[in-house]
Write an enzyme that holds these catalytic residues in place. Structure first.
Site, PDB file in Angstrom:
ATOM      1  N   ARG A 180       1.067  -1.348  -0.001  1.00 15.69           N
ATOM      2  CA  ARG A 180      -0.043   0.238   0.271  1.00 15.69           C
ATOM      3  C   ARG A 180       0.984   1.289   0.053  1.00 15.69           C
ATOM      4  NH1 ARG A 180      -3.796  -2.588  -1.229  1.00 15.69           N
ATOM      5  NH2 ARG A 180      -5.558  -2.884  -0.463  1.00 15.69           N
TER       6      ARG A 180
ATOM      7  N   HIS B 189      -0.888   0.101  -9.799  1.00 13.73           N
ATOM      8  CA  HIS B 189      -1.092  -1.459  -9.317  1.00 13.73           C
ATOM      9  C   HIS B 189      -1.950  -2.200  -9.443  1.00 13.73           C
ATOM     10  CE1 HIS B 189      -3.153  -0.793  -5.092  1.00 13.73           C
ATOM     11  NE2 HIS B 189      -3.277  -2.499  -5.041  1.00 13.73           N
TER      12      HIS B 189
ATOM     13  N   GLU C 261      -4.504   6.767  -4.943  1.00 11.30           N
ATOM     14  CA  GLU C 261      -4.498   6.242  -6.191  1.00 11.30           C
ATOM     15  C   GLU C 261      -6.047   5.978  -6.725  1.00 11.30           C
ATOM     16  OE1 GLU C 261      -3.707   2.393  -5.237  1.00 11.30           O
ATOM     17  OE2 GLU C 261      -1.142   2.268  -5.427  1.00 11.30           O
TER      18      GLU C 261
END
Length: 338
Positions: A242, A300, A271
């Site tokens: 993360r 991601h 994000e």
């Protein structure tokens, strides 16, 4: 059989709900929404019927939890559960579960791939050979490039993904060391890797630092400038966990002055990124020369394969069935685990 429970998948992820209905059984109905950004897009009349909520990208904050009068279970369709306000859920007796065993191999492989692509020069030569004025057809000196066998690969967080990454790094010749205060003694011996007693001890010996811990109150900002400067000079940092675990501004400072040789980030603090962008991301997008071959950023997607997407769907609804219908504790995250 009379329908007694309702499960909502608010993002409308799939073209139909046949698989979900098959797994849940006839006593449960599955509804799909069409919300793309927020639960706030959905009407109160729909939320009033919901007993179980399944979300992938969507946040589940306290103010939205309050709109579900019957809610009993939230399943986060992924490994991380930081998008769900677990304190608000706990106050209502709502159980929160995740799907910890999907995409394990994919993320582990991607983390090691990021490290290898930096350490073996793939990024450097790719960047330089495609320029308007290509670099010489020759070896370029760089502090990034090292043989695997002379490096220690540090794993921060030895859960499923961290363990899989450790085994892959070990198979490629790295000496592997990990730190995880929640992992019981003996797991390191089972994997044939070394254990660092403290985070500082891990950092001091990690030529590659790969982050695999969840984002919690205790891990947010865990790797800041002090921690990065504990790494050996010319270390590489990889984050597939993360974004907020790693201070991206501190990373930029350590890259600029050369203490950190390179970094691979599949996650960033916000994000998708929005203006004003972090300075490091601006420099990366502008292809500033000082970053040539030293930084890889991906959106991601470390988990992404068709097989992983299939796992997300099936394992999420199986978890919902176990917890909501059968009263089991499959993958339930205890409120005190932060």
């Amino acid at each position: 059989m009379r329908v007694t429970l309702t499960v909502l998948e608010p993002e409308g992820l799939y073209p139909d709900t046949r698989l979900e209905q098959e797994i849940l059984g006839p006593g449960v109905r599955i509804l799909q929404g069409n919300a793309k950004a927020s639960l706030a897009e959905l009407p109160e009349s729909l939320l009033a019927e919901v007993d179980g909520l399944m979300t992938l990208r969507m946040a589940v904050p306290a103010e939205q939890i309050a709109r579900f009068p019957r809610l009993k279970v939230v399943v986060r369709m992924g490994v991380g559960y930081d998008r769900v306000d677990r304190a608000a859920c706990a106050a209502r007796g709502i159980l929160v579960a995740n799907v910890p065993d999907y995409g394990t191999m994919e993320v582990a492989e991607f983390a090691v791939l990021l490290a290898l692509s930096l350490r073996r020069g793939l990024l450097l030569y790719h960047d330089t050979q495609r320029g308007e004025a290509p670099a010489p057809w020759a070896v370029l000196p760089s502090p990034l490039h090292r043989r695997q066998e002379v490096q220690r690969f540090g794993i921060l967080g030895l859960g499923r993904i961290g363990s899989a990454a450790a085994l892959r790094a070990k198979a490629l010749g790295y000496q592997v060391v990990f730190h995880d205060p929640y992992q019981p003694n003996g797991w390191d011996r089972a994997l044939g890797i070394a254990r660092a007693r403290t985070l500082d001890e891990l950092l001091a010996q990690s030529d590659v630092l790969s982050i695999h811990c969840p984002l919690t109150r205790t891990t947010r900002g865990l790797i800041g400038e002090r921690e990065l400067r504990l790494l050996p000079r010319n270390a590489v940092v990889v984050n597939t966990a993360r974004g907020p675990i790693l201070d991206i501004d501190a990373l930029e400072r350590c890259l600029r002055d050369g203490h950190i040789a390179g970094a691979g980030l599949d996650v960033i603090p916000e994000e998708p990124p929005r203006e004003p962008l972090p300075s490091l991301l601006r420099a990366y997008r502008a292809r500033e020369p000082w970053l040539t071959g030293r930084l890889a950023i991906t959106p991601h997607i470390a988990f992404h394969t068709p097989e992983a997407w299939d796992d997300i769907r099936r394992k999420s609804i199986e978890t919902m069935r176990d917890v909501l219908v059968d009263g089991l504790r499959s993958n339930v995250i205890p409120p005190e685990s932060d």
